[in-house]
Design an enzyme around this catalytic site. Structure first.
Site, PDB file in Angstrom:
ATOM      1  N   ARG B 128      79.991  82.211  66.430  1.00 41.22           N
ATOM      2  CA  ARG B 128      78.918  81.298  66.958  1.00 41.22           C
ATOM      3  C   ARG B 128      77.614  81.461  66.903  1.00 41.22           C
ATOM      4  O   ARG B 128      76.720  81.046  67.507  1.00 41.22           O
ATOM      5  CB  ARG B 128      79.090  81.928  68.817  1.00 41.22           C
ATOM      6  CG  ARG B 128      80.775  81.179  68.982  1.00 41.22           C
ATOM      7  CD  ARG B 128      80.605  80.993  70.834  1.00 41.22           C
ATOM      8  NE  ARG B 128      82.114  80.906  71.005  1.00 41.22           N
ATOM      9  CZ  ARG B 128      82.633  82.129  71.492  1.00 41.22           C
ATOM     10  NH1 ARG B 128      81.973  83.219  71.469  1.00 41.22           N
ATOM     11  NH2 ARG B 128      83.813  81.953  72.075  1.00 41.22           N
ATOM     12  N   LYS B 150      68.581  71.893  58.682  1.00 40.90           N
ATOM     13  CA  LYS B 150      69.839  71.176  58.429  1.00 40.90           C
ATOM     14  C   LYS B 150      70.776  71.917  57.607  1.00 40.90           C
ATOM     15  O   LYS B 150      70.389  72.264  56.414  1.00 40.90           O
ATOM     16  CB  LYS B 150      69.200  69.733  57.930  1.00 40.90           C
ATOM     17  CG  LYS B 150      68.981  68.691  58.808  1.00 40.90           C
ATOM     18  CD  LYS B 150      68.879  67.350  58.135  1.00 40.90           C
ATOM     19  CE  LYS B 150      68.225  66.200  58.668  1.00 40.90           C
ATOM     20  NZ  LYS B 150      67.983  64.977  58.027  1.00 40.90           N
ATOM     21  N   GLU B 192      60.555  64.474  45.334  1.00 44.57           N
ATOM     22  CA  GLU B 192      60.693  64.736  46.675  1.00 44.57           C
ATOM     23  C   GLU B 192      59.072  65.055  47.060  1.00 44.57           C
ATOM     24  O   GLU B 192      58.579  64.685  48.109  1.00 44.57           O
ATOM     25  CB  GLU B 192      61.640  65.849  47.249  1.00 44.57           C
ATOM     26  CG  GLU B 192      63.054  65.606  46.987  1.00 44.57           C
ATOM     27  CD  GLU B 192      63.621  64.647  48.296  1.00 44.57           C
ATOM     28  OE1 GLU B 192      62.963  64.529  49.236  1.00 44.57           O
ATOM     29  OE2 GLU B 192      64.565  63.901  48.025  1.00 44.57           O
ATOM     30  N   LYS B 234      56.403  68.762  55.964  1.00 42.43           N
ATOM     31  CA  LYS B 234      57.634  68.709  56.741  1.00 42.43           C
ATOM     32  C   LYS B 234      57.724  69.353  58.079  1.00 42.43           C
ATOM     33  O   LYS B 234      58.366  68.699  58.829  1.00 42.43           O
ATOM     34  CB  LYS B 234      58.899  69.069  55.845  1.00 42.43           C
ATOM     35  CG  LYS B 234      60.258  68.858  56.279  1.00 42.43           C
ATOM     36  CD  LYS B 234      61.355  69.015  55.257  1.00 42.43           C
ATOM     37  CE  LYS B 234      62.839  68.664  55.902  1.00 42.43           C
ATOM     38  NZ  LYS B 234      63.814  69.144  55.025  1.00 42.43           N
ATOM     39  N   GLU B 244      65.820  64.799  64.557  1.00 42.94           N
ATOM     40  CA  GLU B 244      65.744  63.580  63.908  1.00 42.94           C
ATOM     41  C   GLU B 244      66.400  62.241  64.655  1.00 42.94           C
ATOM     42  O   GLU B 244      67.185  61.617  64.595  1.00 42.94           O
ATOM     43  CB  GLU B 244      66.779  63.584  62.722  1.00 42.94           C
ATOM     44  CG  GLU B 244      66.827  62.334  61.880  1.00 42.94           C
ATOM     45  CD  GLU B 244      67.484  62.507  60.370  1.00 42.94           C
ATOM     46  OE1 GLU B 244      67.356  63.756  60.004  1.00 42.94           O
ATOM     47  OE2 GLU B 244      67.716  61.599  59.997  1.00 42.94           O
ATOM     48  N   ARG B 248      61.140  61.561  62.020  1.00 44.24           N
ATOM     49  CA  ARG B 248      61.758  62.518  60.699  1.00 44.24           C
ATOM     50  C   ARG B 248      62.521  61.514  60.088  1.00 44.24           C
ATOM     51  O   ARG B 248      62.738  61.998  58.990  1.00 44.24           O
ATOM     52  CB  ARG B 248      62.766  63.544  61.438  1.00 44.24           C
ATOM     53  CG  ARG B 248      63.367  64.403  60.455  1.00 44.24           C
ATOM     54  CD  ARG B 248      63.861  65.711  61.204  1.00 44.24           C
ATOM     55  NE  ARG B 248      64.466  66.641  60.320  1.00 44.24           N
ATOM     56  CZ  ARG B 248      64.934  67.843  60.388  1.00 44.24           C
ATOM     57  NH1 ARG B 248      64.976  68.299  61.760  1.00 44.24           N
ATOM     58  NH2 ARG B 248      65.495  68.433  59.323  1.00 44.24           N
ATOM     59  N   ASN B 252      63.349  60.092  54.957  1.00 42.78           N
ATOM     60  CA  ASN B 252      64.232  59.625  54.026  1.00 42.78           C
ATOM     61  C   ASN B 252      63.775  58.404  53.381  1.00 42.78           C
ATOM     62  O   ASN B 252      64.598  57.411  52.821  1.00 42.78           O
ATOM     63  CB  ASN B 252      65.416  59.221  54.932  1.00 42.78           C
ATOM     64  CG  ASN B 252      66.081  60.117  55.375  1.00 42.78           C
ATOM     65  OD1 ASN B 252      66.414  61.085  54.928  1.00 42.78           O
ATOM     66  ND2 ASN B 252      66.668  59.748  56.841  1.00 42.78           N
ATOM     67  N   HIS B 255      65.673  56.853  50.183  1.00 41.58           N
ATOM     68  CA  HIS B 255      66.972  57.458  50.278  1.00 41.58           C
ATOM     69  C   HIS B 255      67.931  56.300  50.514  1.00 41.58           C
ATOM     70  O   HIS B 255      69.013  56.315  49.997  1.00 41.58           O
ATOM     71  CB  HIS B 255      67.066  58.462  51.262  1.00 41.58           C
ATOM     72  CG  HIS B 255      66.466  59.761  50.970  1.00 41.58           C
ATOM     73  ND1 HIS B 255      65.053  59.914  50.479  1.00 41.58           N
ATOM     74  CD2 HIS B 255      66.965  61.024  50.758  1.00 41.58           C
ATOM     75  CE1 HIS B 255      64.771  61.132  50.099  1.00 41.58           C
ATOM     76  NE2 HIS B 255      66.109  61.676  50.107  1.00 41.58           N
ATOM     77  N   HIS B 259      70.516  56.043  47.654  1.00 44.47           N
ATOM     78  CA  HIS B 259      71.828  56.074  48.134  1.00 44.47           C
ATOM     79  C   HIS B 259      72.801  54.870  47.460  1.00 44.47           C
ATOM     80  O   HIS B 259      73.834  55.461  46.833  1.00 44.47           O
ATOM     81  CB  HIS B 259      72.164  55.997  49.708  1.00 44.47           C
ATOM     82  CG  HIS B 259      73.440  55.918  50.069  1.00 44.47           C
ATOM     83  ND1 HIS B 259      74.354  57.327  50.200  1.00 44.47           N
ATOM     84  CD2 HIS B 259      74.231  55.023  50.578  1.00 44.47           C
ATOM     85  CE1 HIS B 259      75.497  56.648  50.846  1.00 44.47           C
ATOM     86  NE2 HIS B 259      75.356  55.500  50.956  1.00 44.47           N
ATOM     87  N   HIS B 272      69.943  63.480  42.513  1.00 43.04           N
ATOM     88  CA  HIS B 272      69.687  62.954  43.938  1.00 43.04           C
ATOM     89  C   HIS B 272      68.130  62.452  43.768  1.00 43.04           C
ATOM     90  O   HIS B 272      67.636  61.325  44.248  1.00 43.04           O
ATOM     91  CB  HIS B 272      69.809  63.861  44.969  1.00 43.04           C
ATOM     92  CG  HIS B 272      69.099  63.329  46.255  1.00 43.04           C
ATOM     93  ND1 HIS B 272      69.753  62.535  46.944  1.00 43.04           N
ATOM     94  CD2 HIS B 272      68.235  63.918  47.061  1.00 43.04           C
ATOM     95  CE1 HIS B 272      69.134  62.446  48.100  1.00 43.04           C
ATOM     96  NE2 HIS B 272      67.992  63.123  47.951  1.00 43.04           N
TER      97      HIS B 272
END
Lengths: 368, 368
Positions: B128, B150, B192, B234, B244, B248, B252, B255, B259, B272
């Site tokens: 946990r 994340k 980025e 960030k 998010e 936030r 993206n 993206h 994608h 990416h």
């Protein structure tokens, strides 16, 4: 940190507050599980997770009624602790992905502690965390899983090794589900209730001595009162120690001895609550040898467990085997065996400061 | 919510604060990765998780030096996004269980974003939640994974579908590891960095225009400054929106278009960052058609990407196929395509209020 309301209590946690609704109504014509939980579902997607024992009893009514308002998908897992594993979590993920469910989904755990723990962990880890609601259908899970946020699964090499702390949006503890619970499981749940009396409140033990006959006869109002008190005790402890670094460990009273019984006898042969009952007697006997409990208090503890048809004697286990099993318990730090013992009824402490000869005596009393 | 210090910054999160140490020293005789991180390891057990590309470069020195103070175990996973899955997490769990590691263990992620995401999720879910430290060895992960918490893995049916928010105890971003990074991956990381300028700070774009030649020539001090600024941007965004739900999402930018490119071309063929670069151009072109960006601003964006050797033109993709791929993007709500667009350089918004014909025009410009 916990506020009672008319039919339950509000649990306050670091992330959010949530209600435990304690009722007897959900399986009567006056209400339903769906009616009780609908207002706590924020999105339009619902996944019900249950098992093949509980599904025939409560699933259809819940599913049909929720389907009037939500997109409802069901994931029925096989019943049993042996299925509390990654493969079951993967089944939950697959159900969510196949249905293209997203962050707005609410998972509903319909079943006992195993279903609750797994559904909670799936909710904690799907898309980095989605909502879930617990509908515990066993006395043990109503008392033990409603508060604390522990979720998770077993690893092949250890119980509850994988998991997360994750809080539900609400808990619906409906006492009427206990009517379909096997008698041994009812007793196993009562063992956890008695545990709260022994570690926290002597007056609650007196209350139990008076009310256990009604509880065993399925007086739902009395059972509901017992569940409510235990949730309150647990919420008070957890609020002091959400991540189990200190006082929360006291909730494991009887569990180190019980762990030895469960492991030695093979999981499932002794129910968890049965092993905890016999383990609490052993912990009480050690507390008496240290000079903390009187002989009469140990007798009182045994008697209340017997009122709930619980075992008060462990199976025959070799002392060295028992000590070895204790050494592998998660609660052991740096090789010293730390146990939760009673200074008196209602006052538990965690300690490793006792003569190991006394522990040896307690274990050898019933050794093979 | 973020405080700079002499060689990095302190990130403040709901659970705890942690430092990002930005240095060039760890692979020189003056210091070492082990020396930089030792004071952030609270227990006596360490599991280093890395991959078979990074292991030959940095593992032995780190492992040997940590072994002087800690019980060190290593888990070397195969390199690549295709291994960012449950099987790899299971390998980490198995390493932890086999070594009988407990709640006091610290996991160390030594590698790029995939290693960081997986190690973080294993740390979030073992018992946990245990501590972890990140040593990102790619520019992309130094910029992108150091802040935000994340963690996670891919599901066979979707990227990053399983995971948790879990914060490290510290991040060691050593610029000298970039000396062993392939040139394409350096450029992908710069994409980025440029993203932060476009969505948040026009002055930073000016700084990049002046400093990109030095960055591409591996001037570690300039690269460190760029990483530090991006971590700061960030951290500011994440502090406003840790889970998010709003602002936030602006991170993206590029993206959704990217994608489409990644999915259509097959993951791994376009990196990416390369897909994001071409995607940012498409988002800029749509912003121009709406009347927000000028022609000159779009040209300026293309030019800075070219300075970093990044693609500014997407591959040929059928418009309907592209729209379909956009419809399956996680950021789509209720079937409306929401995109992050630029009001001006340094000012991004998320919106679905644009003429879909304009989006069609952008996509058809390079359609098959």
């Amino acid at each position: 940190m916990v506020m009672p309301f008319h039919d339950g209590l509000i649990v306050q946690t670091q992330s959010h507050d949530y209600p435990i609704v304690i009722t007897e109504q959900s399986t009567t014509e006056h209400s339903s599980m769906a009616k009780q939980i609908t207002s706590y579902i924020s999105g339009r997607q619902v996944l019900i997770v249950t098992n093949d024992t509980v599904a025939p009893l409560y699933l259809k009514a819940l599913e049909d009624e929720l389907a009037e308002q939500f997109t409802v998908k069901v994931c029925v897992l096989p019943d049993g602790e042996q299925y509390k594993n990654q493969a079951s979590i993967d089944q939950i993920y697959d159900a969510l992905m196949t249905e293209h469910f997203n962050r707005d989904v609410t998972l509903i755990a319909l079943g006992g502690g195993v279903i609750g723990d797994m559904t909670g962990f799936a909710a904690a880890s799907f898309m980095r965390g989605v909502n879930f609601i617990q509908i515990p259908t066993t006395l043990l899970s109503q008392v033990d899983s409603s508060v604390g946020g522990k979720t998770g699964i077993n690893h092949p090499q250890g119980k509850n090794m994988i998991g997360a702390f994750w809080q539900p949006q609400m808990v619906l503890a409906d006492m009427s589900t206990l009517k379909t619970l096997p008698a041994r499981e009812l007793s196993a749940g009562v063992a956890e209730i008695i545990k709260y009396a022994l570690i926290m409140d002597e007056a609650f033990l007196t209350w139990l001595e008076a009310n256990l006959p009604a509880m065993m006869a399925l007086d739902l109002a009395v059972l509901g009162e017992a569940v409510k008190r235990c949730c309150q005790y647990k919420a008070d402890v957890v609020a002091q120690d959400e991540r189990e670094s200190g006082v929360r460990a006291l909730l494991n009273f009887g569990h180190t001895f019980g762990h030895v019984i469960e492991t030695h006898e093979g999981y499932g042969n002794w129910l968890h609550g049965e092993a905890v009952a016999a383990g609490m007697v052993q912990a009480a006997e050690l507390s008496q040898k240290i000079g903390w409990l009187t002989d009469d208090e140990v007798i009182r503890i045994k008697r209340v467990l017997e009122l709930a048809n619980l075992p008060i004697t462990p199976p025959a286990i070799d002392v060295d085997a028992a000590l070895d099993l204790m050494g592998h318990d998660k609660k052991v730090k740096h090789g010293q065996i730390r146990l939760i013992l009673l200074k008196s009824i209602g006052d538990a402490v965690m300690t490793n400061e006792f003569d190991s000869q006394l522990l040896h005596e307690v274990l050898s009393k019933h050794s093979a």
